[in-house]
Design a protein around this motif. Sequence first.
Motif, PDB file in Angstrom:
ATOM      1  N   GLU A  74     -39.469  11.827  56.628  1.00  0.00           N
ATOM      2  CA  GLU A  74     -38.841  13.136  56.524  1.00  0.00           C
ATOM      3  C   GLU A  74     -39.729  14.136  55.782  1.00  0.00           C
ATOM      4  O   GLU A  74     -39.745  15.325  56.107  1.00  0.00           O
ATOM      5  CB  GLU A  74     -37.498  13.008  55.794  1.00  0.00           C
ATOM      6  CG  GLU A  74     -36.390  12.350  56.581  1.00  0.00           C
ATOM      7  CD  GLU A  74     -35.739  13.301  57.561  1.00  0.00           C
ATOM      8  OE1 GLU A  74     -36.452  13.862  58.414  1.00  0.00           O
ATOM      9  OE2 GLU A  74     -34.518  13.477  57.478  1.00  0.00           O
ATOM     10  N   GLY A 112     -40.659  13.728  64.830  1.00  0.00           N
ATOM     11  CA  GLY A 112     -39.252  13.716  65.234  1.00  0.00           C
ATOM     12  C   GLY A 112     -38.928  12.519  66.113  1.00  0.00           C
ATOM     13  O   GLY A 112     -37.863  11.894  65.967  1.00  0.00           O
ATOM     14  N   CYS A 116     -36.364   9.221  65.597  1.00  0.00           N
ATOM     15  CA  CYS A 116     -35.396   8.684  66.564  1.00  0.00           C
ATOM     16  C   CYS A 116     -35.500   7.166  66.645  1.00  0.00           C
ATOM     17  O   CYS A 116     -34.492   6.451  66.596  1.00  0.00           O
ATOM     18  CB  CYS A 116     -35.634   9.295  67.940  1.00  0.00           C
ATOM     19  SG  CYS A 116     -35.191  11.035  68.094  1.00  0.00           S
ATOM     20  N   LEU A 254     -25.777  14.246  62.599  1.00  0.00           N
ATOM     21  CA  LEU A 254     -26.417  15.530  62.310  1.00  0.00           C
ATOM     22  C   LEU A 254     -27.695  15.704  63.111  1.00  0.00           C
ATOM     23  O   LEU A 254     -27.942  16.751  63.718  1.00  0.00           O
ATOM     24  CB  LEU A 254     -26.727  15.629  60.810  1.00  0.00           C
ATOM     25  CG  LEU A 254     -25.533  15.794  59.858  1.00  0.00           C
ATOM     26  CD1 LEU A 254     -25.994  15.679  58.417  1.00  0.00           C
ATOM     27  CD2 LEU A 254     -24.845  17.134  60.084  1.00  0.00           C
ATOM     28  N   PHE A 255     -28.522  14.666  63.127  1.00  0.00           N
ATOM     29  CA  PHE A 255     -29.837  14.752  63.764  1.00  0.00           C
ATOM     30  C   PHE A 255     -29.722  14.853  65.283  1.00  0.00           C
ATOM     31  O   PHE A 255     -30.278  15.755  65.910  1.00  0.00           O
ATOM     32  CB  PHE A 255     -30.668  13.530  63.364  1.00  0.00           C
ATOM     33  CG  PHE A 255     -32.086  13.568  63.853  1.00  0.00           C
ATOM     34  CD1 PHE A 255     -32.990  14.487  63.334  1.00  0.00           C
ATOM     35  CD2 PHE A 255     -32.535  12.691  64.825  1.00  0.00           C
ATOM     36  CE1 PHE A 255     -34.306  14.531  63.772  1.00  0.00           C
ATOM     37  CE2 PHE A 255     -33.849  12.719  65.268  1.00  0.00           C
ATOM     38  CZ  PHE A 255     -34.732  13.637  64.745  1.00  0.00           C
ATOM     39  N   TYR A 256     -28.969  13.936  65.879  1.00  0.00           N
ATOM     40  CA  TYR A 256     -28.881  13.915  67.338  1.00  0.00           C
ATOM     41  C   TYR A 256     -28.038  15.052  67.884  1.00  0.00           C
ATOM     42  O   TYR A 256     -28.276  15.524  69.005  1.00  0.00           O
ATOM     43  CB  TYR A 256     -28.323  12.576  67.815  1.00  0.00           C
ATOM     44  CG  TYR A 256     -29.366  11.486  67.882  1.00  0.00           C
ATOM     45  CD1 TYR A 256     -30.202  11.363  68.981  1.00  0.00           C
ATOM     46  CD2 TYR A 256     -29.534  10.600  66.836  1.00  0.00           C
ATOM     47  CE1 TYR A 256     -31.167  10.383  69.047  1.00  0.00           C
ATOM     48  CE2 TYR A 256     -30.501   9.613  66.881  1.00  0.00           C
ATOM     49  CZ  TYR A 256     -31.308   9.510  67.992  1.00  0.00           C
ATOM     50  OH  TYR A 256     -32.271   8.542  68.043  1.00  0.00           O
ATOM     51  N   SER A 258     -27.927  18.202  66.899  1.00  0.00           N
ATOM     52  CA  SER A 258     -28.766  19.395  67.072  1.00  0.00           C
ATOM     53  C   SER A 258     -29.852  19.183  68.116  1.00  0.00           C
ATOM     54  O   SER A 258     -30.210  20.110  68.857  1.00  0.00           O
ATOM     55  CB  SER A 258     -29.395  19.794  65.731  1.00  0.00           C
ATOM     56  OG  SER A 258     -30.077  18.699  65.151  1.00  0.00           O
ATOM     57  N   LEU A 259     -30.385  17.959  68.211  1.00  0.00           N
ATOM     58  CA  LEU A 259     -31.410  17.684  69.222  1.00  0.00           C
ATOM     59  C   LEU A 259     -30.866  17.822  70.636  1.00  0.00           C
ATOM     60  O   LEU A 259     -31.528  18.373  71.519  1.00  0.00           O
ATOM     61  CB  LEU A 259     -31.978  16.273  69.029  1.00  0.00           C
ATOM     62  CG  LEU A 259     -33.010  16.060  67.928  1.00  0.00           C
ATOM     63  CD1 LEU A 259     -33.450  14.598  67.897  1.00  0.00           C
ATOM     64  CD2 LEU A 259     -34.224  16.959  68.141  1.00  0.00           C
ATOM     65  N   THR A 279     -33.056  24.713  66.033  1.00  0.00           N
ATOM     66  CA  THR A 279     -34.320  24.176  65.536  1.00  0.00           C
ATOM     67  C   THR A 279     -34.345  24.179  64.017  1.00  0.00           C
ATOM     68  O   THR A 279     -34.789  23.211  63.384  1.00  0.00           O
ATOM     69  CB  THR A 279     -35.505  25.005  66.065  1.00  0.00           C
ATOM     70  OG1 THR A 279     -35.483  24.996  67.488  1.00  0.00           O
ATOM     71  CG2 THR A 279     -36.831  24.425  65.592  1.00  0.00           C
ATOM     72  N   TYR A 282     -32.211  21.085  62.622  1.00  0.00           N
ATOM     73  CA  TYR A 282     -32.786  19.738  62.563  1.00  0.00           C
ATOM     74  C   TYR A 282     -34.164  19.706  61.917  1.00  0.00           C
ATOM     75  O   TYR A 282     -34.656  18.644  61.537  1.00  0.00           O
ATOM     76  CB  TYR A 282     -32.819  19.066  63.949  1.00  0.00           C
ATOM     77  CG  TYR A 282     -33.707  19.705  64.983  1.00  0.00           C
ATOM     78  CD1 TYR A 282     -35.083  19.563  64.952  1.00  0.00           C
ATOM     79  CD2 TYR A 282     -33.162  20.424  66.042  1.00  0.00           C
ATOM     80  CE1 TYR A 282     -35.887  20.135  65.918  1.00  0.00           C
ATOM     81  CE2 TYR A 282     -33.949  20.997  67.009  1.00  0.00           C
ATOM     82  CZ  TYR A 282     -35.314  20.845  66.946  1.00  0.00           C
ATOM     83  OH  TYR A 282     -36.119  21.414  67.913  1.00  0.00           O
ATOM     84  N   THR A 286     -31.085  19.079  58.204  1.00  0.00           N
ATOM     85  CA  THR A 286     -30.889  17.631  58.254  1.00  0.00           C
ATOM     86  C   THR A 286     -31.764  16.877  57.250  1.00  0.00           C
ATOM     87  O   THR A 286     -31.264  16.004  56.532  1.00  0.00           O
ATOM     88  CB  THR A 286     -31.122  17.102  59.678  1.00  0.00           C
ATOM     89  OG1 THR A 286     -30.231  17.781  60.582  1.00  0.00           O
ATOM     90  CG2 THR A 286     -30.867  15.612  59.760  1.00  0.00           C
ATOM     91  N   ASN A 290     -30.174  14.370  54.181  1.00  0.00           N
ATOM     92  CA  ASN A 290     -30.356  12.918  54.230  1.00  0.00           C
ATOM     93  C   ASN A 290     -30.370  12.252  52.858  1.00  0.00           C
ATOM     94  O   ASN A 290     -29.618  11.291  52.624  1.00  0.00           O
ATOM     95  CB  ASN A 290     -31.633  12.573  55.003  1.00  0.00           C
ATOM     96  CG  ASN A 290     -31.477  12.843  56.483  1.00  0.00           C
ATOM     97  OD1 ASN A 290     -30.366  13.037  56.967  1.00  0.00           O
ATOM     98  ND2 ASN A 290     -32.579  12.856  57.212  1.00  0.00           N
TER      99      ASN A 290
END
Length: 315
Positions: A74, A112, A116, A254-256, A258-259, A279, A282, A286, A290
């Motif tokens: 991160e 990024g 994942c 949260l991450f997925y 926005s993606l 953009t 994330y 995010t 975390n």
Amino acid sequence: MNASVPDSNFAFAREFMLQGFSYPWEVQVLLFSLFTTTYTLTITGNGAIVCALLCDQRLHTPMYMFLGNFSFLEIWYVSSTVPKMLVNFLSENKNISFAGCFLQFYFFFSLGTSECFLLTVMAFDRYLAICHPLHYLNIMTRNCCAKLVIICWVCGFLWFLIPIALISQMPFCGPNIIDHIVCDPGPLFSLMCASAPRTQLLCYTLSSLVIFGNFFFILGSYTLVLIAVLQMPSATGRRKAFSTCGSHLTVVSLFYGSLMVMYVSPKLQHSVRMQKVATLFYAMVTPLFNPIIYSLRNKEIKVALRKVLGSLNII
């Protein structure tokens, strides 16, 4: 640009301008202060987790090893775009070189993608720990954990290498303004002198595969975990399992979330403002949340953080 226009009329871009947010100077300064604070807190929070996990021998377990690598990732992920974004808030010259733009593009997407894969490995780790506890330590050895982390990093940095290389070889015509806060494939495709449908399709196919492939694997893992947890006879065991998985599921959501808004639509039917906000979410929000999510919901991490901060005479 129309193919009938002579080549002499092309103004091939040697650099781009990241337009970012177009607000009055006072608002730009306010955003600079806000984002600088966010960036500092993100680096500090994730760095504190990495230090805490390294210093506390009790946390040298597979779950915390993956968490430490995630926090370390991160730090680099947020640093791939935010410093340039902060400079642009206070600079009249918002230009970024051709090479700088594609380096940012490559590292932002590669880091990024590595996230994942690492989130998927973390879900698989929880599945083994809860659904197959007797075999967990035999499977998740230190050597196995190290190999999984390396695979996540290597796959992340190879996943978008070909489409980014193809896009960088395309000619870009004026105007060279990228109406975004980062070098993103959507605005870059719109600046090309000629359309590249195959490259565009490849880019969004790879995006969809990495996002949905990992997301559905995580969803499947936690479905099996939920079934196993509900069958536990002990209420204490159920609470501990839910607490352990809850932090990870929050980060995944949260991450997925926005993606998926950004990179699964090949037609890019989002407004420019929505692209920038998604953009920003994330890329900055995010990573900030975390360490807060993991530290607030995990007693072991809170104890380790107190020890680290105490040794530095911070608390």
